[in-house]
Design a protein around this motif. Structure first.
Motif, PDB file in Angstrom:
ATOM      1  N   VAL A   8       0.862  -1.078  -0.089  1.00 31.31           N
ATOM      2  CA  VAL A   8       0.101  -0.066   0.013  1.00 31.31           C
ATOM      3  C   VAL A   8       0.935   1.352   0.004  1.00 31.31           C
ATOM      4  N   LYS A   9       0.789   2.141  -1.046  1.00 29.90           N
ATOM      5  CA  LYS A   9       1.818   3.201  -1.227  1.00 29.90           C
ATOM      6  C   LYS A   9       1.051   4.261  -0.133  1.00 29.90           C
ATOM      7  N   PRO A  10       2.167   5.513  -0.258  1.00 18.55           N
ATOM      8  CA  PRO A  10       1.735   6.502   0.939  1.00 18.55           C
ATOM      9  C   PRO A  10       0.438   6.945   0.990  1.00 18.55           C
ATOM     10  N   HIS A  48      13.829  -0.851  -5.724  1.00 16.50           N
ATOM     11  CA  HIS A  48      12.340  -1.187  -6.024  1.00 16.50           C
ATOM     12  C   HIS A  48      12.103  -0.827  -7.451  1.00 16.50           C
ATOM     13  N   TYR A  49      12.554   0.410  -7.635  1.00 15.67           N
ATOM     14  CA  TYR A  49      11.798   0.927  -9.207  1.00 15.67           C
ATOM     15  C   TYR A  49      12.842   0.989 -10.201  1.00 15.67           C
ATOM     16  N   ALA A  50      13.950   0.130  -9.871  1.00 14.83           N
ATOM     17  CA  ALA A  50      15.276   0.182 -10.953  1.00 14.83           C
ATOM     18  C   ALA A  50      14.933   0.064 -12.293  1.00 14.83           C
ATOM     19  N   GLU A  51      13.844  -0.456 -12.515  1.00 12.82           N
ATOM     20  CA  GLU A  51      13.415  -0.894 -14.072  1.00 12.82           C
ATOM     21  C   GLU A  51      13.049   0.368 -14.653  1.00 12.82           C
ATOM     22  N   HIS A  52      12.721   1.330 -13.789  1.00 16.21           N
ATOM     23  CA  HIS A  52      12.308   2.826 -14.487  1.00 16.21           C
ATOM     24  C   HIS A  52      13.412   3.907 -14.286  1.00 16.21           C
ATOM     25  N   LYS A  53      14.594   3.568 -13.961  1.00 18.35           N
ATOM     26  CA  LYS A  53      15.575   4.550 -13.788  1.00 18.35           C
ATOM     27  C   LYS A  53      16.037   4.944 -14.925  1.00 18.35           C
ATOM     28  N   ASP A  56      11.290   9.783 -17.497  1.00 22.39           N
ATOM     29  CA  ASP A  56      11.246  11.062 -16.858  1.00 22.39           C
ATOM     30  C   ASP A  56      10.367  11.210 -15.514  1.00 22.39           C
ATOM     31  N   PHE A  57       9.387  10.151 -15.297  1.00 23.38           N
ATOM     32  CA  PHE A  57       8.818  10.100 -13.977  1.00 23.38           C
ATOM     33  C   PHE A  57       9.523   9.398 -12.663  1.00 23.38           C
ATOM     34  N   PHE A  58      10.640   8.965 -13.094  1.00 26.64           N
ATOM     35  CA  PHE A  58      11.557   8.316 -11.931  1.00 26.64           C
ATOM     36  C   PHE A  58      11.883   9.081 -10.761  1.00 26.64           C
ATOM     37  N   GLU A  59      12.168  10.591 -10.839  1.00 29.84           N
ATOM     38  CA  GLU A  59      12.463  11.197  -9.651  1.00 29.84           C
ATOM     39  C   GLU A  59      11.010  11.351  -8.845  1.00 29.84           C
ATOM     40  N   ARG A  60      10.134  11.919  -9.701  1.00 28.52           N
ATOM     41  CA  ARG A  60       8.758  12.016  -8.975  1.00 28.52           C
ATOM     42  C   ARG A  60       8.411  10.746  -8.220  1.00 28.52           C
ATOM     43  N   LEU A  61       8.670   9.486  -8.810  1.00 27.75           N
ATOM     44  CA  LEU A  61       8.062   8.250  -8.245  1.00 27.75           C
ATOM     45  C   LEU A  61       8.850   8.112  -7.099  1.00 27.75           C
ATOM     46  N   LYS A  90      -5.264  -1.670 -14.073  1.00 29.89           N
ATOM     47  CA  LYS A  90      -4.400  -0.753 -14.476  1.00 29.89           C
ATOM     48  C   LYS A  90      -3.769   0.202 -14.180  1.00 29.89           C
ATOM     49  N   THR A  91      -2.525   0.477 -14.540  1.00 27.33           N
ATOM     50  CA  THR A  91      -1.735   1.439 -14.051  1.00 27.33           C
ATOM     51  C   THR A  91      -2.368   2.788 -14.515  1.00 27.33           C
ATOM     52  N   ASN A  92      -2.742   2.954 -15.838  1.00 24.24           N
ATOM     53  CA  ASN A  92      -3.177   4.332 -16.191  1.00 24.24           C
ATOM     54  C   ASN A  92      -4.656   4.489 -15.496  1.00 24.24           C
ATOM     55  N   ILE A 101      -9.007  -2.320  -7.243  1.00 23.96           N
ATOM     56  CA  ILE A 101      -8.601  -1.360  -6.244  1.00 23.96           C
ATOM     57  C   ILE A 101      -8.240   0.006  -6.961  1.00 23.96           C
ATOM     58  N   ARG A 102      -7.601   0.221  -8.066  1.00 21.06           N
ATOM     59  CA  ARG A 102      -7.353   1.394  -8.559  1.00 21.06           C
ATOM     60  C   ARG A 102      -8.465   1.879  -9.009  1.00 21.06           C
ATOM     61  N   GLY A 103      -9.354   1.209  -9.867  1.00 22.50           N
ATOM     62  CA  GLY A 103     -10.595   1.694 -10.427  1.00 22.50           C
ATOM     63  C   GLY A 103     -11.827   1.911  -9.490  1.00 22.50           C
TER      64      GLY A 103
HETATM   65  P1  RTP Z   1       3.695  -0.333  -9.547  1.00 23.83           P
HETATM   66  O1  RTP Z   1       4.967  -0.782 -10.158  1.00 23.83           O
HETATM   67  O2  RTP Z   1       3.959   0.853  -8.613  1.00 23.83           O
HETATM   68  O3  RTP Z   1       3.217  -1.377  -8.798  1.00 23.83           O
HETATM   69  O4  RTP Z   1       2.758   0.098 -10.936  1.00 23.83           O
HETATM   70  P2  RTP Z   1       2.602  -0.436 -12.160  1.00 23.83           P
HETATM   71  O5  RTP Z   1       3.271  -2.105 -12.207  1.00 23.83           O
HETATM   72  O6  RTP Z   1       1.361  -0.564 -12.514  1.00 23.83           O
HETATM   73  O7  RTP Z   1       3.294   0.370 -13.261  1.00 23.83           O
HETATM   74  P3  RTP Z   1       5.009   0.627 -13.562  1.00 23.83           P
HETATM   75  O8  RTP Z   1       4.729   0.791 -14.966  1.00 23.83           O
HETATM   76  O9  RTP Z   1       5.560  -0.236 -12.699  1.00 23.83           O
HETATM   77  O10 RTP Z   1       5.020   2.088 -13.075  1.00 23.83           O
HETATM   78  C1  RTP Z   1       5.534   2.414 -11.965  1.00 23.83           C
HETATM   79  C2  RTP Z   1       4.653   3.833 -11.215  1.00 23.83           C
HETATM   80  O11 RTP Z   1       5.455   4.612 -11.985  1.00 23.83           O
HETATM   81  C3  RTP Z   1       4.278   5.533 -12.010  1.00 23.83           C
HETATM   82  N1  RTP Z   1       4.049   5.980 -13.695  1.00 23.83           N
HETATM   83  N2  RTP Z   1       4.149   7.032 -14.048  1.00 23.83           N
HETATM   84  N3  RTP Z   1       3.943   7.651 -17.541  1.00 23.83           N
HETATM   85  C4  RTP Z   1       4.085   7.896 -16.365  1.00 23.83           C
HETATM   86  O12 RTP Z   1       3.904   9.242 -15.850  1.00 23.83           O
HETATM   87  C5  RTP Z   1       3.957   6.762 -15.488  1.00 23.83           C
HETATM   88  N4  RTP Z   1       4.127   5.689 -15.841  1.00 23.83           N
HETATM   89  C6  RTP Z   1       4.269   4.978 -14.589  1.00 23.83           C
HETATM   90  C7  RTP Z   1       2.815   4.820 -11.879  1.00 23.83           C
HETATM   91  O13 RTP Z   1       2.410   5.650 -10.510  1.00 23.83           O
HETATM   92  C8  RTP Z   1       3.031   3.355 -11.756  1.00 23.83           C
HETATM   93  O14 RTP Z   1       2.422   2.966 -10.558  1.00 23.83           O
END
Ligand code: RTP
Ligand code: MG
Length: 147
Positions: A8-10, A48-53, A56-61, A90-92, A101-103
Protein backbone atom coordinates in the motif's frame (compact mmCIF):
# COMPACT_ATOMS: atom_id res chain seq x y z
CA UNK A 1 3.23 -22.12 -3.58
CA UNK A 2 3.59 -18.80 -5.42
CA UNK A 3 4.37 -15.62 -3.48
CA UNK A 4 4.10 -11.95 -4.37
CA UNK A 5 5.06 -8.60 -2.92
CA UNK A 6 2.23 -6.09 -2.48
CA UNK A 7 2.56 -2.63 -0.98
CA UNK A 8 0.00 0.00 0.00
CA UNK A 9 1.65 3.23 -1.17
CA UNK A 10 1.78 6.45 0.92
CA UNK A 11 -1.52 7.71 -0.55
CA UNK A 12 -3.31 4.48 0.42
CA UNK A 13 -1.95 4.65 3.99
CA UNK A 14 -2.95 8.34 4.31
CA UNK A 15 -6.44 7.59 3.02
CA UNK A 16 -7.00 4.79 5.51
CA UNK A 17 -7.27 2.07 2.87
CA UNK A 18 -4.93 -0.54 4.41
CA UNK A 19 -7.84 -2.52 5.88
CA UNK A 20 -9.91 -2.39 2.67
CA UNK A 21 -6.97 -3.58 0.60
CA UNK A 22 -5.97 -6.38 2.99
CA UNK A 23 -9.62 -7.47 3.13
CA UNK A 24 -9.82 -7.92 -0.64
CA UNK A 25 -6.83 -10.25 -0.79
CA UNK A 26 -7.99 -12.22 2.26
CA UNK A 27 -11.47 -12.62 0.78
CA UNK A 28 -10.03 -13.79 -2.53
CA UNK A 29 -8.43 -16.67 -0.63
CA UNK A 30 -4.80 -15.60 -0.48
CA UNK A 31 -2.70 -15.93 2.64
CA UNK A 32 -0.77 -13.11 4.28
CA UNK A 33 2.65 -14.38 5.34
CA UNK A 34 4.43 -11.11 6.18
CA UNK A 35 3.69 -7.41 6.64
CA UNK A 36 5.18 -4.23 8.05
CA UNK A 37 4.62 -0.46 8.10
CA UNK A 38 7.76 1.48 7.20
CA UNK A 39 9.13 4.57 5.48
CA UNK A 40 11.29 3.42 2.55
CA UNK A 41 14.84 4.74 2.28
CA UNK A 42 15.81 6.41 -0.98
CA UNK A 43 18.22 3.56 -1.73
CA UNK A 44 15.49 0.96 -1.15
CA UNK A 45 13.07 2.90 -3.39
CA UNK A 46 15.61 3.28 -6.21
CA UNK A 47 16.27 -0.46 -6.06
CA UNK A 48 12.55 -1.26 -5.98
CA UNK A 49 11.88 0.88 -9.08
CA UNK A 50 15.24 0.21 -10.81
CA UNK A 51 13.47 -0.82 -14.04
CA UNK A 52 12.25 2.79 -14.39
CA UNK A 53 15.62 4.48 -13.76
CA UNK A 54 16.26 7.08 -16.48
CA UNK A 55 12.56 7.61 -17.30
CA UNK A 56 11.14 11.10 -16.91
CA UNK A 57 8.84 10.09 -14.02
CA UNK A 58 11.54 8.27 -12.00
CA UNK A 59 12.45 11.14 -9.65
CA UNK A 60 8.82 11.97 -8.97
CA UNK A 61 8.08 8.31 -8.31
CA UNK A 62 10.96 7.86 -5.82
CA UNK A 63 10.09 11.14 -4.05
CA UNK A 64 6.46 10.05 -3.74
CA UNK A 65 7.11 6.50 -2.55
CA UNK A 66 9.52 7.72 0.18
CA UNK A 67 7.24 10.59 1.28
CA UNK A 68 5.47 8.67 4.06
CA UNK A 69 4.79 5.23 5.49
CA UNK A 70 3.98 2.33 3.18
CA UNK A 71 2.42 -1.00 4.18
CA UNK A 72 4.57 -3.79 2.74
CA UNK A 73 3.15 -7.30 2.46
CA UNK A 74 3.98 -10.77 1.20
CA UNK A 75 1.02 -12.85 0.03
CA UNK A 76 0.94 -16.49 -0.93
CA UNK A 77 -1.46 -18.51 -3.09
CA UNK A 78 -2.25 -20.10 -6.45
CA UNK A 79 -1.44 -17.67 -9.30
CA UNK A 80 -1.16 -14.88 -6.73
CA UNK A 81 1.19 -12.78 -8.91
CA UNK A 82 -1.11 -12.50 -11.94
CA UNK A 83 -4.37 -12.52 -9.99
CA UNK A 84 -3.29 -9.74 -7.63
CA UNK A 85 -2.30 -7.60 -10.64
CA UNK A 86 -5.81 -8.16 -12.02
CA UNK A 87 -7.32 -7.16 -8.65
CA UNK A 88 -5.12 -4.04 -8.53
CA UNK A 89 -6.13 -2.82 -12.00
CA UNK A 90 -4.34 -1.01 -14.79
CA UNK A 91 -1.60 1.56 -14.11
CA UNK A 92 -3.28 4.24 -16.23
CA UNK A 93 -6.16 5.63 -14.19
CA UNK A 94 -8.32 5.94 -17.31
CA UNK A 95 -8.02 2.19 -17.93
CA UNK A 96 -8.43 0.94 -14.34
CA UNK A 97 -11.81 -0.80 -14.33
CA UNK A 98 -14.39 -0.47 -11.55
CA UNK A 99 -14.11 -3.52 -9.32
CA UNK A 100 -10.33 -3.23 -9.21
CA UNK A 101 -8.58 -1.44 -6.34
CA UNK A 102 -7.34 1.39 -8.57
CA UNK A 103 -10.64 1.52 -10.47
CA UNK A 104 -12.63 1.83 -7.26
CA UNK A 105 -10.43 4.20 -5.27
CA UNK A 106 -7.82 6.00 -7.42
CA UNK A 107 -8.12 8.98 -9.77
CA UNK A 108 -4.47 9.69 -10.67
CA UNK A 109 -1.88 7.41 -12.30
CA UNK A 110 0.71 8.84 -9.92
CA UNK A 111 -1.42 8.29 -6.82
CA UNK A 112 -2.53 4.74 -7.56
CA UNK A 113 -2.58 3.33 -4.03
CA UNK A 114 -0.89 -0.03 -4.39
CA UNK A 115 2.07 -1.81 -5.93
CA UNK A 116 2.11 -5.45 -7.01
CA UNK A 117 4.98 -7.53 -8.42
CA UNK A 118 4.65 -8.12 -12.16
CA UNK A 119 6.52 -11.47 -12.49
CA UNK A 120 8.03 -14.28 -10.39
CA UNK A 121 11.51 -12.73 -10.78
CA UNK A 122 10.25 -9.31 -9.64
CA UNK A 123 8.41 -10.87 -6.71
CA UNK A 124 11.52 -12.66 -5.44
CA UNK A 125 13.67 -9.55 -5.81
CA UNK A 126 11.10 -7.23 -4.21
CA UNK A 127 10.36 -9.53 -1.27
CA UNK A 128 14.09 -9.62 -0.46
CA UNK A 129 14.24 -5.80 -0.60
CA UNK A 130 11.78 -5.62 2.31
CA UNK A 131 11.80 -8.86 4.30
CA UNK A 132 14.29 -11.29 5.79
CA UNK A 133 13.39 -14.98 5.64
CA UNK A 134 12.78 -14.92 9.43
CA UNK A 135 10.13 -12.21 9.02
CA UNK A 136 7.97 -14.44 6.83
CA UNK A 137 5.53 -16.64 8.66
CA UNK A 138 4.57 -19.88 6.93
CA UNK A 139 1.52 -21.65 8.27
CA UNK A 140 -1.19 -23.90 6.92
CA UNK A 141 -4.91 -23.31 7.13
CA UNK A 142 -7.49 -26.08 7.09
CA UNK A 143 -9.72 -23.89 4.91
CA UNK A 144 -7.15 -24.04 2.09
CA UNK A 145 -8.73 -27.13 0.53
CA UNK A 146 -11.99 -25.22 -0.08
CA UNK A 147 -10.44 -22.51 -2.27
P1 RTP B 1 3.69 -0.34 -9.61
O1 RTP B 1 5.03 -0.86 -10.11
O2 RTP B 1 3.82 0.87 -8.74
O3 RTP B 1 2.89 -1.44 -9.01
O4 RTP B 1 2.82 0.12 -10.86
P2 RTP B 1 2.64 -0.62 -12.24
O5 RTP B 1 3.40 -1.90 -12.27
O6 RTP B 1 1.19 -0.67 -12.52
O7 RTP B 1 3.28 0.43 -13.23
P3 RTP B 1 4.82 0.62 -13.65
O8 RTP B 1 4.88 0.67 -15.13
O9 RTP B 1 5.71 -0.35 -12.94
O10 RTP B 1 5.12 2.09 -13.12
C1 RTP B 1 5.45 2.33 -11.76
C2 RTP B 1 4.71 3.55 -11.27
O11 RTP B 1 5.24 4.69 -11.93
C3 RTP B 1 4.21 5.62 -12.21
N1 RTP B 1 4.18 5.88 -13.64
N2 RTP B 1 4.08 7.08 -14.12
N3 RTP B 1 4.05 7.81 -17.66
C4 RTP B 1 3.99 8.08 -16.36
O12 RTP B 1 3.90 9.20 -15.92
C5 RTP B 1 4.09 6.96 -15.44
N4 RTP B 1 4.21 5.68 -15.79
C6 RTP B 1 4.26 5.00 -14.62
C7 RTP B 1 2.90 5.02 -11.75
O13 RTP B 1 2.57 5.61 -10.50
C8 RTP B 1 3.21 3.55 -11.59
O14 RTP B 1 2.46 2.97 -10.56
MG1 MG C 1 5.44 -2.03 -11.76
Amino acid sequence: MEQTFLMVKPDGVQRGLIGEIVKRFEQKGFQLIGCKLLVMTREQAEYHYAEHKGKDFFERLVTFITSGPVFAMVWEGEQVIALSRTMIGKTNSLEAMPGTIRGDFAVHTNLNLIHGSDSPASAEREIKNFFTEAELCRYSKVIEKWI
